[in-house]
Design a protein around this motif. Structure first.
Motif, mmCIF file in Angstrom:
data_model
loop_
_atom_site.group_PDB
_atom_site.id
_atom_site.type_symbol
_atom_site.label_atom_id
_atom_site.label_comp_id
_atom_site.label_asym_id
_atom_site.label_seq_id
_atom_site.Cartn_x
_atom_site.Cartn_y
_atom_site.Cartn_z
ATOM 1 N N GLN A 28 0.860 -1.300 -0.091
ATOM 2 C CA GLN A 28 0.294 0.082 -0.127
ATOM 3 C C GLN A 28 0.839 1.248 -0.121
ATOM 4 O O GLN A 28 0.405 2.169 -0.601
ATOM 5 N N ALA A 29 1.993 1.274 0.943
ATOM 6 C CA ALA A 29 2.967 2.360 0.726
ATOM 7 C C ALA A 29 3.567 2.720 -0.437
ATOM 8 O O ALA A 29 3.525 3.819 -0.869
ATOM 9 N N VAL A 30 4.051 1.612 -1.073
ATOM 10 C CA VAL A 30 4.640 2.004 -2.508
ATOM 11 C C VAL A 30 3.752 2.007 -3.564
ATOM 12 O O VAL A 30 4.124 2.520 -4.765
ATOM 13 N N ASN A 31 2.393 2.092 -3.408
ATOM 14 C CA ASN A 31 1.285 2.382 -4.220
ATOM 15 C C ASN A 31 1.118 3.920 -4.382
ATOM 16 O O ASN A 31 -0.113 4.273 -4.934
ATOM 17 N N ALA A 32 1.809 4.768 -4.015
ATOM 18 C CA ALA A 32 1.588 6.311 -3.807
ATOM 19 C C ALA A 32 1.896 6.673 -5.373
ATOM 20 O O ALA A 32 2.647 6.288 -5.854
ATOM 21 N N PRO A 33 1.022 7.859 -5.572
ATOM 22 C CA PRO A 33 1.081 8.468 -6.766
ATOM 23 C C PRO A 33 2.428 8.749 -7.215
ATOM 24 O O PRO A 33 2.816 8.534 -8.404
ATOM 25 N N GLU A 34 3.562 9.338 -6.134
ATOM 26 C CA GLU A 34 4.641 9.781 -6.830
ATOM 27 C C GLU A 34 5.518 8.484 -7.201
ATOM 28 O O GLU A 34 6.730 8.516 -7.615
ATOM 29 N N LEU A 35 5.343 7.343 -6.423
ATOM 30 C CA LEU A 35 5.864 6.128 -6.815
ATOM 31 C C LEU A 35 5.429 5.292 -8.059
ATOM 32 O O LEU A 35 5.741 4.321 -8.404
ATOM 33 N N THR A 36 4.064 5.518 -8.568
ATOM 34 C CA THR A 36 3.809 5.053 -9.627
ATOM 35 C C THR A 36 3.535 5.769 -10.741
ATOM 36 O O THR A 36 2.795 5.187 -11.770
ATOM 37 N N GLU A 37 4.175 6.812 -10.728
ATOM 38 C CA GLU A 37 3.830 7.752 -11.954
ATOM 39 C C GLU A 37 4.394 7.138 -13.181
ATOM 40 O O GLU A 37 3.838 7.571 -14.489
ATOM 41 N N HIS A 38 5.285 6.245 -13.404
ATOM 42 C CA HIS A 38 5.880 5.795 -14.490
ATOM 43 C C HIS A 38 5.213 4.531 -14.800
ATOM 44 O O HIS A 38 5.525 3.666 -15.803
#
Length: 186
Positions: A28-38
């Motif tokens: 859930q933590a790595v699902n953040a917008p800044e971490l999934t933009e690519h």
């Protein structure tokens, strides 16, 4: 798969632990917008539940190539992100593919590179396929830098869909997993 310690980073030593049921909060933590933009943006909670199950099952099935890992920074064992490798096809050849994500507060400190180097050792030890590929988007400078630092060879740009239905331009990076001295014919 067992855990592995991979060299030092700016944050300490990195260890890879097989993904477990208890790692859903990290997912859930790595699902953040800044971490999934690519990667097309954050996934829904339902999609994360499916991804969590895939991650756990990948490492639990000895007949299925690959494994997902929680990246920890030692000595305190602080979760830093996720990395894994799995079977895919590249130009008619069965190969491993890898991908990773690092929590925002730990980016730029060598964690991803150290974790990728540890993962290379695991993929090499599993020994099912000769090549490990990574496909970061062309505009993802940090992930492309990890590939360079970890010893991958850039094959060029390719068009992909990820997630399905979303076109993206990626760099195709390849790393030869054959032990030193093994020829292409072996």
């Amino acid at each position: 798969m067992t855990s592995d310690t991979a060299g030092r980073t700016g944050e300490g030593t990195v260890r890879l632990e097989p993904w477990a049921d208890e790692d859903f909060a990290l997912l859930q933590a790595v699902n953040a917008p800044e971490l999934t933009e690519h990667l097309g943006g954050p996934e829904s909670e339902e999609q994360l539940v499916v991804r969590q199950r895939r991650y756990v099952e990948l490492g639990a099935d000895p007949d299925r190539p690959g494994c997902m890992f929680r990246i920890e920074v030692l000595p305190e064992g602080r979760p830093a992100g996720a990395i894994g490798f799995w079977e895919t096809s590249w130009e008619g050849e069965q190969v491993y593919e890898t991908g990773w994500t690092i929590l925002a507060g730990l980016q730029g400190r060598g964690v991803a590179t150290a974790a990728t180097r540890a993962l290379i050792g695991k993929a090499r030890a599993e020994g099912r396929f000769r090549s490990l590929f990574a496909f970061p988007s062309t505009d993802n400078g940090p992930s492309n830098a990890v590939c360079r630092k970890a010893g991958f060879t850039l094959l060029g740009e390719r068009d992909f869909e990820y997630p399905p239905g979303r076109p993206m331009r990626c760099n195709a990076w390849r790393l030869d997993l054959a032990p030193a001295g093994l020829t292409a014919e072996a």
